[in-house]
Design a protein around this motif. Structure first.
Motif, PDB file in Angstrom:
ATOM      1  N   THR A 270       0.835  -1.211   0.000  1.00 37.23           N
ATOM      2  CA  THR A 270       0.000   0.000   0.000  1.00 37.23           C
ATOM      3  C   THR A 270       0.871   1.263   0.000  1.00 37.23           C
ATOM      4  O   THR A 270       0.381   2.351  -0.277  1.00 37.23           O
ATOM      5  N   GLU A 271       2.170   1.095   0.271  1.00 38.56           N
ATOM      6  CA  GLU A 271       3.063   2.256   0.311  1.00 38.56           C
ATOM      7  C   GLU A 271       3.741   2.491  -1.049  1.00 38.56           C
ATOM      8  O   GLU A 271       3.582   3.538  -1.658  1.00 38.56           O
ATOM      9  N   CYS A 272       4.492   1.489  -1.546  1.00 33.23           N
ATOM     10  CA  CYS A 272       5.238   1.670  -2.791  1.00 33.23           C
ATOM     11  C   CYS A 272       4.529   1.082  -4.012  1.00 33.23           C
ATOM     12  O   CYS A 272       4.945   1.322  -5.146  1.00 33.23           O
ATOM     13  N   GLY A 273       3.482   0.325  -3.763  1.00 34.34           N
ATOM     14  CA  GLY A 273       2.687  -0.208  -4.877  1.00 34.34           C
ATOM     15  C   GLY A 273       3.275  -1.425  -5.563  1.00 34.34           C
ATOM     16  O   GLY A 273       2.672  -1.961  -6.488  1.00 34.34           O
ATOM     17  N   ARG A 274       4.456  -1.854  -5.131  1.00 35.58           N
ATOM     18  CA  ARG A 274       5.057  -3.002  -5.799  1.00 35.58           C
ATOM     19  C   ARG A 274       4.359  -4.305  -5.371  1.00 35.58           C
ATOM     20  O   ARG A 274       3.748  -4.366  -4.309  1.00 35.58           O
ATOM     21  N   ARG A 275       4.484  -5.294  -6.227  1.00 35.61           N
ATOM     22  CA  ARG A 275       3.787  -6.555  -5.977  1.00 35.61           C
ATOM     23  C   ARG A 275       4.750  -7.706  -5.723  1.00 35.61           C
ATOM     24  O   ARG A 275       5.850  -7.715  -6.270  1.00 35.61           O
ATOM     25  N   PHE A 276       4.333  -8.639  -4.903  1.00 31.15           N
ATOM     26  CA  PHE A 276       5.130  -9.834  -4.651  1.00 31.15           C
ATOM     27  C   PHE A 276       4.199 -10.998  -4.300  1.00 31.15           C
ATOM     28  O   PHE A 276       3.005 -10.805  -4.064  1.00 31.15           O
ATOM     29  N   THR A 277       4.760 -12.189  -4.295  1.00 35.77           N
ATOM     30  CA  THR A 277       3.963 -13.406  -4.076  1.00 35.77           C
ATOM     31  C   THR A 277       4.400 -14.114  -2.803  1.00 35.77           C
ATOM     32  O   THR A 277       5.593 -14.195  -2.499  1.00 35.77           O
ATOM     33  N   THR A 278       3.430 -14.593  -2.050  1.00 29.81           N
ATOM     34  CA  THR A 278       3.755 -15.428  -0.888  1.00 29.81           C
ATOM     35  C   THR A 278       3.076 -16.786  -1.058  1.00 29.81           C
ATOM     36  O   THR A 278       2.037 -16.888  -1.692  1.00 29.81           O
ATOM     37  N   VAL A 279       3.704 -17.798  -0.495  1.00 32.79           N
ATOM     38  CA  VAL A 279       3.120 -19.139  -0.516  1.00 32.79           C
ATOM     39  C   VAL A 279       2.950 -19.590   0.917  1.00 32.79           C
ATOM     40  O   VAL A 279       3.862 -19.478   1.727  1.00 32.79           O
ATOM     41  N   GLU A 280       1.750 -20.055   1.211  1.00 30.90           N
ATOM     42  CA  GLU A 280       1.467 -20.502   2.567  1.00 30.90           C
ATOM     43  C   GLU A 280       1.120 -21.988   2.540  1.00 30.90           C
ATOM     44  O   GLU A 280       0.263 -22.420   1.786  1.00 30.90           O
ATOM     45  N   SER A 281       1.821 -22.787   3.361  1.00 31.87           N
ATOM     46  CA  SER A 281       1.475 -24.207   3.459  1.00 31.87           C
ATOM     47  C   SER A 281       1.799 -24.694   4.861  1.00 31.87           C
ATOM     48  O   SER A 281       2.662 -24.145   5.541  1.00 31.87           O
ATOM     49  N   ALA A 282       1.065 -25.700   5.301  1.00 31.71           N
ATOM     50  CA  ALA A 282       1.314 -26.263   6.623  1.00 31.71           C
ATOM     51  C   ALA A 282       2.598 -27.094   6.564  1.00 31.71           C
ATOM     52  O   ALA A 282       2.786 -27.884   5.650  1.00 31.71           O
ATOM     53  N   VAL A 283       3.458 -26.893   7.530  1.00 32.10           N
ATOM     54  CA  VAL A 283       4.725 -27.627   7.548  1.00 32.10           C
ATOM     55  C   VAL A 283       4.491 -29.028   8.105  1.00 32.10           C
ATOM     56  O   VAL A 283       3.869 -29.199   9.135  1.00 32.10           O
ATOM     57  N   LEU A 284       4.947 -30.018   7.374  1.00 31.29           N
ATOM     58  CA  LEU A 284       4.822 -31.390   7.832  1.00 31.29           C
ATOM     59  C   LEU A 284       6.156 -32.088   7.603  1.00 31.29           C
ATOM     60  O   LEU A 284       6.595 -32.270   6.473  1.00 31.29           O
ATOM     61  N   ALA A 285       6.815 -32.431   8.704  1.00 34.12           N
ATOM     62  CA  ALA A 285       8.134 -33.045   8.592  1.00 34.12           C
ATOM     63  C   ALA A 285       8.092 -34.477   9.107  1.00 34.12           C
ATOM     64  O   ALA A 285       7.378 -34.799  10.046  1.00 34.12           O
ATOM     65  N   VAL A 286       8.863 -35.329   8.463  1.00 35.69           N
ATOM     66  CA  VAL A 286       8.984 -36.720   8.895  1.00 35.69           C
ATOM     67  C   VAL A 286      10.325 -36.877   9.597  1.00 35.69           C
ATOM     68  O   VAL A 286      11.365 -36.490   9.061  1.00 35.69           O
ATOM     69  N   VAL A 287      10.280 -37.416  10.816  1.00 37.58           N
ATOM     70  CA  VAL A 287      11.512 -37.638  11.574  1.00 37.58           C
ATOM     71  C   VAL A 287      11.942 -39.079  11.398  1.00 37.58           C
ATOM     72  O   VAL A 287      11.238 -40.001  11.808  1.00 37.58           O
ATOM     73  N   LYS A 288      13.091 -39.265  10.778  1.00 37.79           N
ATOM     74  CA  LYS A 288      13.574 -40.618  10.541  1.00 37.79           C
ATOM     75  C   LYS A 288      14.200 -41.189  11.802  1.00 37.79           C
ATOM     76  O   LYS A 288      14.448 -40.488  12.770  1.00 37.79           O
ATOM     77  N   ARG A 289      14.437 -42.513  11.766  1.00 42.07           N
ATOM     78  CA  ARG A 289      14.938 -43.194  12.957  1.00 42.07           C
ATOM     79  C   ARG A 289      16.259 -42.609  13.443  1.00 42.07           C
ATOM     80  O   ARG A 289      16.546 -42.584  14.631  1.00 42.07           O
ATOM     81  N   ASN A 290      17.071 -42.126  12.510  1.00 44.00           N
ATOM     82  CA  ASN A 290      18.366 -41.555  12.900  1.00 44.00           C
ATOM     83  C   ASN A 290      18.253 -40.094  13.343  1.00 44.00           C
ATOM     84  O   ASN A 290      19.258 -39.419  13.541  1.00 44.00           O
ATOM     85  N   GLY A 291      17.004 -39.608  13.465  1.00 43.15           N
ATOM     86  CA  GLY A 291      16.804 -38.256  13.970  1.00 43.15           C
ATOM     87  C   GLY A 291      16.764 -37.175  12.901  1.00 43.15           C
ATOM     88  O   GLY A 291      16.423 -36.031  13.180  1.00 43.15           O
ATOM     89  N   VAL A 292      17.120 -37.537  11.667  1.00 41.69           N
ATOM     90  CA  VAL A 292      17.101 -36.569  10.572  1.00 41.69           C
ATOM     91  C   VAL A 292      15.647 -36.325  10.151  1.00 41.69           C
ATOM     92  O   VAL A 292      14.851 -37.255  10.095  1.00 41.69           O
ATOM     93  N   THR A 293      15.302 -35.056   9.908  1.00 37.43           N
ATOM     94  CA  THR A 293      13.951 -34.773   9.434  1.00 37.43           C
ATOM     95  C   THR A 293      13.983 -34.442   7.948  1.00 37.43           C
ATOM     96  O   THR A 293      14.971 -33.911   7.439  1.00 37.43           O
ATOM     97  N   GLU A 294      12.897 -34.782   7.278  1.00 40.25           N
ATOM     98  CA  GLU A 294      12.760 -34.448   5.862  1.00 40.25           C
ATOM     99  C   GLU A 294      11.296 -34.124   5.612  1.00 40.25           C
ATOM    100  O   GLU A 294      10.424 -34.579   6.359  1.00 40.25           O
ATOM    101  N   PRO A 295      11.002 -33.324   4.581  1.00 47.45           N
ATOM    102  CA  PRO A 295       9.597 -32.996   4.323  1.00 47.45           C
ATOM    103  C   PRO A 295       8.809 -34.239   3.942  1.00 47.45           C
ATOM    104  O   PRO A 295       9.342 -35.108   3.248  1.00 47.45           O
ATOM    105  N   PHE A 296       7.566 -34.322   4.406  1.00 46.03           N
ATOM    106  CA  PHE A 296       6.705 -35.430   4.008  1.00 46.03           C
ATOM    107  C   PHE A 296       6.558 -35.417   2.496  1.00 46.03           C
ATOM    108  O   PHE A 296       6.383 -34.367   1.892  1.00 46.03           O
ATOM    109  N   SER A 297       6.652 -36.601   1.875  1.00 48.18           N
ATOM    110  CA  SER A 297       6.555 -36.678   0.421  1.00 48.18           C
ATOM    111  C   SER A 297       5.586 -37.778   0.011  1.00 48.18           C
ATOM    112  O   SER A 297       5.786 -38.950   0.339  1.00 48.18           O
ATOM    113  N   ARG A 298       4.512 -37.369  -0.692  1.00 52.80           N
ATOM    114  CA  ARG A 298       3.562 -38.361  -1.194  1.00 52.80           C
ATOM    115  C   ARG A 298       4.249 -39.274  -2.195  1.00 52.80           C
ATOM    116  O   ARG A 298       3.964 -40.462  -2.268  1.00 52.80           O
TER     117      ARG A 298
END
Ligand SMILES: [Zn+2]
Length: 162
Positions: free
Chosen positions: A32-60
């Motif tokens: 509303t100030e400078c009039g420039r446009r940009f895009t945001t993406v909103e998604s719920a974060v879902l992480a899978v924690v593997k047995r070794n403690g490493v996390t990775e994004p859930f993947s269908r």
């Protein structure tokens, strides 16, 4: 949401659309100030924690890959695999936790897979639950029988062909 150009704090949403099959919302914003446009993406974060403690994004896709292996030679098409992966994602998201242990993902696969194809289910369960003997298989098959799955339709394919 702060404007990335002039740091002004008030931006206006000019367009909003669903992305990634409903898993994300993409918003076009205008400052509303400078009039420039940009895009945001909103998604719920879902992480899978593997047995070794490493996390990775859930993947269908990863779920489908694992189940596809168990379905080799079975009459299960890609559409059914995609649907199952969607069911698995719905199940783990419904747990309300942002971080899911990988074994819970495995559990979430077992239930719909049992409905889909009992041979693939036995194969997947044997790996996932580390079956060590014929008795382990027998117990699962007895469970399937008790639940009325084996021999009760499903294209006339019993477990004998496993
Ligand atoms: Zn601005």
């Amino acid at each position: 949401m702060r404007c990335p150009f002039c740091r002004h704090e008030d931006t206006r949403v000019v367009d909003s659309r669903v992305a990634d099959e409903g898993q994300a919302i993409r918003r076009r914003r205008s400052c509303t100030e400078c009039g420039r446009r940009f895009t945001t993406v909103e998604s719920a974060v879902l992480a899978v924690v593997k047995r070794n403690g490493v996390t990775e994004p859930f993947s269908r896709e990863k779920v489908m890959r694992g189940v596809r292996r168990a379905c080799q030679g079975r009459a299960v098409d890609e559409d059914r695999l995609a649907l199952l992966a969607q069911q698995v994602e719905d199940t783990v998201r419904a747990s309300g936790s942002a971080e899911i242990p990988s074994n819970e993902v495995g559990l979430a696969i077992l239930t719909p897979l049992r409905e889909l194809d009992e041979v693939a289910y036995l194969r997947f369960a044997s790996v996932y639950r580390s079956f060590e003997s014929v008795e382990d298989f027998q117990r699962e098959i007895d469970d399937l029988r008790a639940a009325g799955h084996v021999g009760a339709g499903s294209g006339g394919q019993g477990v004998d062909r496993a």
